[in-house]
Design a protein around this motif. Structure first.
Motif, PDB file in Angstrom:
ATOM      1  N   ASP A 150      15.030  64.882  -5.436  1.00  0.00           N
ATOM      2  CA  ASP A 150      14.408  65.865  -6.328  1.00  0.00           C
ATOM      3  C   ASP A 150      13.329  66.652  -5.597  1.00  0.00           C
ATOM      4  OD1 ASP A 150      14.396  66.940  -8.990  1.00  0.00           O
ATOM      5  OD2 ASP A 150      12.448  65.990  -9.285  1.00  0.00           O
ATOM      6  N   LYS A 151      12.617  65.975  -4.695  1.00  0.00           N
ATOM      7  CA  LYS A 151      11.541  66.646  -3.972  1.00  0.00           C
ATOM      8  C   LYS A 151      12.079  67.639  -2.937  1.00  0.00           C
ATOM      9  CE  LYS A 151       7.613  63.567  -4.513  1.00  0.00           C
ATOM     10  NZ  LYS A 151       6.694  64.665  -4.893  1.00  0.00           N
ATOM     11  N   VAL A 152      13.105  67.248  -2.174  1.00  0.00           N
ATOM     12  CA  VAL A 152      13.623  68.187  -1.168  1.00  0.00           C
ATOM     13  C   VAL A 152      14.338  69.356  -1.844  1.00  0.00           C
ATOM     14  CG1 VAL A 152      13.800  66.413   0.608  1.00  0.00           C
ATOM     15  CG2 VAL A 152      15.791  66.899  -0.824  1.00  0.00           C
ATOM     16  N   LYS A 153      14.810  69.123  -3.062  1.00  0.00           N
ATOM     17  CA  LYS A 153      15.390  70.229  -3.834  1.00  0.00           C
ATOM     18  C   LYS A 153      14.344  71.319  -4.059  1.00  0.00           C
ATOM     19  CE  LYS A 153      17.079  71.304  -8.477  1.00  0.00           C
ATOM     20  NZ  LYS A 153      17.266  70.786  -9.840  1.00  0.00           N
ATOM     21  N   GLY A 154      13.068  70.902  -4.159  1.00  0.00           N
ATOM     22  CA  GLY A 154      11.991  71.835  -4.423  1.00  0.00           C
ATOM     23  C   GLY A 154      11.825  72.901  -3.368  1.00  0.00           C
ATOM     24  N   ILE A 155      12.335  72.663  -2.150  1.00  0.00           N
ATOM     25  CA  ILE A 155      12.271  73.693  -1.101  1.00  0.00           C
ATOM     26  C   ILE A 155      13.668  74.231  -0.779  1.00  0.00           C
ATOM     27  CG2 ILE A 155      10.139  72.803  -0.080  1.00  0.00           C
ATOM     28  CD1 ILE A 155      12.015  71.631   2.178  1.00  0.00           C
ATOM     29  N   GLY A 156      14.631  73.937  -1.660  1.00  0.00           N
ATOM     30  CA  GLY A 156      15.968  74.509  -1.508  1.00  0.00           C
ATOM     31  C   GLY A 156      16.962  73.681  -0.731  1.00  0.00           C
ATOM     32  N   PHE A 159      22.659  70.742  -2.552  1.00  0.00           N
ATOM     33  CA  PHE A 159      24.024  71.230  -2.672  1.00  0.00           C
ATOM     34  C   PHE A 159      24.059  72.381  -3.684  1.00  0.00           C
ATOM     35  CE2 PHE A 159      25.092  66.883  -1.155  1.00  0.00           C
ATOM     36  CZ  PHE A 159      25.930  67.238  -0.108  1.00  0.00           C
ATOM     37  N   HIS A 160      25.050  73.248  -3.527  1.00  0.00           N
ATOM     38  CA  HIS A 160      25.162  74.402  -4.429  1.00  0.00           C
ATOM     39  C   HIS A 160      25.446  73.967  -5.865  1.00  0.00           C
ATOM     40  CE1 HIS A 160      24.741  77.372  -1.333  1.00  0.00           C
ATOM     41  NE2 HIS A 160      25.731  76.858  -0.628  1.00  0.00           N
ATOM     42  N   ASP A 161      26.278  72.931  -6.013  1.00  0.00           N
ATOM     43  CA  ASP A 161      26.622  72.479  -7.359  1.00  0.00           C
ATOM     44  C   ASP A 161      27.129  71.041  -7.306  1.00  0.00           C
ATOM     45  OD1 ASP A 161      29.294  72.636  -6.388  1.00  0.00           O
ATOM     46  OD2 ASP A 161      29.459  74.704  -7.086  1.00  0.00           O
ATOM     47  N   ALA A 162      27.449  70.494  -8.480  1.00  0.00           N
ATOM     48  CA  ALA A 162      27.884  69.101  -8.580  1.00  0.00           C
ATOM     49  C   ALA A 162      29.206  68.874  -7.859  1.00  0.00           C
ATOM     50  CB  ALA A 162      28.010  68.702 -10.050  1.00  0.00           C
ATOM     51  N   GLU A 163      30.059  69.884  -7.854  1.00  0.00           N
ATOM     52  CA  GLU A 163      31.358  69.738  -7.178  1.00  0.00           C
ATOM     53  C   GLU A 163      31.177  69.496  -5.682  1.00  0.00           C
ATOM     54  OE1 GLU A 163      35.543  72.232  -6.500  1.00  0.00           O
ATOM     55  OE2 GLU A 163      34.036  72.963  -7.915  1.00  0.00           O
ATOM     56  N   ASP A 164      30.259  70.243  -5.067  1.00  0.00           N
ATOM     57  CA  ASP A 164      29.969  70.033  -3.646  1.00  0.00           C
ATOM     58  C   ASP A 164      29.371  68.645  -3.420  1.00  0.00           C
ATOM     59  OD1 ASP A 164      30.921  72.467  -2.863  1.00  0.00           O
ATOM     60  OD2 ASP A 164      28.954  73.422  -2.651  1.00  0.00           O
ATOM     61  N   ILE A 197      23.914  58.947  -6.428  1.00  0.00           N
ATOM     62  CA  ILE A 197      22.673  59.267  -7.122  1.00  0.00           C
ATOM     63  C   ILE A 197      22.441  60.774  -7.090  1.00  0.00           C
ATOM     64  CG2 ILE A 197      20.149  59.026  -7.012  1.00  0.00           C
ATOM     65  CD1 ILE A 197      20.722  56.140  -5.895  1.00  0.00           C
ATOM     66  N   ASN A 198      22.724  61.373  -5.947  1.00  0.00           N
ATOM     67  CA  ASN A 198      22.554  62.819  -5.805  1.00  0.00           C
ATOM     68  C   ASN A 198      23.488  63.573  -6.747  1.00  0.00           C
ATOM     69  OD1 ASN A 198      21.118  64.887  -4.549  1.00  0.00           O
ATOM     70  ND2 ASN A 198      22.728  65.236  -3.047  1.00  0.00           N
ATOM     71  N   TYR A 199      24.746  63.122  -6.812  1.00  0.00           N
ATOM     72  CA  TYR A 199      25.710  63.752  -7.713  1.00  0.00           C
ATOM     73  C   TYR A 199      25.249  63.636  -9.164  1.00  0.00           C
ATOM     74  CZ  TYR A 199      29.836  64.352 -10.612  1.00  0.00           C
ATOM     75  OH  TYR A 199      30.697  64.762 -11.600  1.00  0.00           O
ATOM     76  N   GLY A 204      22.774  66.388 -13.994  1.00  0.00           N
ATOM     77  CA  GLY A 204      21.874  66.258 -15.137  1.00  0.00           C
ATOM     78  C   GLY A 204      21.825  64.865 -15.727  1.00  0.00           C
ATOM     79  N   ILE A 205      22.271  63.872 -14.949  1.00  0.00           N
ATOM     80  CA  ILE A 205      22.278  62.477 -15.405  1.00  0.00           C
ATOM     81  C   ILE A 205      21.219  61.703 -14.621  1.00  0.00           C
ATOM     82  CG2 ILE A 205      23.645  60.350 -15.532  1.00  0.00           C
ATOM     83  CD1 ILE A 205      26.154  62.160 -15.571  1.00  0.00           C
ATOM     84  N   ASN A 206      20.396  60.940 -15.337  1.00  0.00           N
ATOM     85  CA  ASN A 206      19.436  60.084 -14.651  1.00  0.00           C
ATOM     86  C   ASN A 206      20.150  58.784 -14.282  1.00  0.00           C
ATOM     87  OD1 ASN A 206      17.410  57.921 -14.289  1.00  0.00           O
ATOM     88  ND2 ASN A 206      15.957  59.554 -14.752  1.00  0.00           N
ATOM     89  N   PRO A 207      20.394  58.529 -12.996  1.00  0.00           N
ATOM     90  CA  PRO A 207      21.175  57.350 -12.607  1.00  0.00           C
ATOM     91  C   PRO A 207      20.497  56.028 -12.935  1.00  0.00           C
ATOM     92  CG  PRO A 207      20.214  58.393 -10.678  1.00  0.00           C
ATOM     93  CD  PRO A 207      19.968  59.318 -11.832  1.00  0.00           C
ATOM     94  N   ASP A 208      19.171  56.001 -12.912  1.00  0.00           N
ATOM     95  CA  ASP A 208      18.463  54.766 -13.247  1.00  0.00           C
ATOM     96  C   ASP A 208      18.667  54.422 -14.716  1.00  0.00           C
ATOM     97  OD1 ASP A 208      16.453  52.649 -12.497  1.00  0.00           O
ATOM     98  OD2 ASP A 208      15.344  53.636 -14.097  1.00  0.00           O
TER      99      ASP A 208
END
Length: 255
Positions: A150-156, A159-164, A197-199, A204-208
């Motif tokens: 989630d943190k590295v997502k903050g700088i872009g 993955f482009h989408d869930a399929e990737d 976990i990334n997928y 939009g699913i919290n794996p925990d």
């Protein structure tokens, strides 16, 4: 609900009670930052359980327990002449204002995602040397993986989408099956978990939460299975897997 004044009065009463306990109660007198730590973790997990059960009365109770710990830490901090509860709250207020320039400044944002990206950039301005510097080392592995992603997502870095993201899951599963060395296979399994976990996160699913719901479901069904066995004067330990499977299917229908 209570007025703001009533809330302030309740908080003031809690601070007075904390002073009394620290002065007069033998147990409270002995506590240190270190001795409270494991108890705080326990209280946090109890709050988590109440949230998963959506039990609002239990959530209220557990929030009180967590709040007590926060006030207790601040009390000890004041005794060490390091900080008190006002310092804690003022520091938090200043951080929230600084990290919300779209509310308290002239920055404009399009959506929640842009808010999160600005948040991570502002944390670096505060002195953090790494985007991942704020991820606690003691977090459970599954939660830690989610926070890292989630943190590295903050700088872009995302993955482009869930399929990737799912393609990465497939790739890691294949590498796991292809590996024969046990130590390396363990590493590959970690990669499988991390990619799953990334997928889930991107989807939009919290794996925990998802895993904990499955844990609770399994416990419930297994205990029903134990009950069915007891009704028939059977012991699970004496039954074959096939016999237990029959009871498991019955337990599922009772869920």
């Amino acid at each position: 609900m209570n007025t703001k004044q009533e809330k302030l009065e309740a908080f003031g009463r809690l601070l007075d009670i904390m002073d009394d306990l620290r002065e007069k109660c033998p147990w409270d007198q002995k506590q240190t930052l270190e001795s409270l730590r494991h108890l705080t973790l326990e209280e946090t997990y109890e709050l988590s359980d109440a949230i998963l059960q959506n039990d609002l009365q239990e959530i209220k109770k557990e929030l009180g327990d967590v709040l007590l710990h926060l006030v207790f830490y601040a009390k000890i901090g004041s005794e060490k002449e390091s900080f008190d509860i006002a310092d804690v709250i003022n520091s938090l207020n200043e951080k929230l204002i600084f990290r919300h320039p779209h509310i308290y400044g002239d920055i404009e944002v399009k959506d929640e995602e842009e808010v999160k990206q600005n948040w991570e950039k502002l944390k670096l301005k505060e002195g953090n040397k790494s985007i991942l510097g704020g991820v606690p080392k003691s977090l459970p592995s599954l939660v830690k993986a989610y926070r890292i992603q989630d943190k590295v997502k903050g700088i872009g870095f995302e993955f482009h989408d869930a399929e990737d993201a799912w393609k990465k899951v497939d790739e890691e599963i294949q590498e796991f099956h292809a590996e024969t060395d046990l130590h390396k296979k363990e590493q590959e399994l970690g990669d499988v978990f991390f990619s799953l976990i990334n997928y889930a996160r991107i989807s939009g699913i919290n794996p925990d939460s998802a895993l904990e719901m499955t844990n609770l479901k399994f416990i419930s069904r297994f205990q029903k299975m134990e009950g069915l066995a007891e009704e028939q004067d059977l012991k699970l330990a004496d039954m074959s897997l096939e016999e237990m499977d029959v009871l498991w299917e019955k337990a599922k229908k009772l869920s």
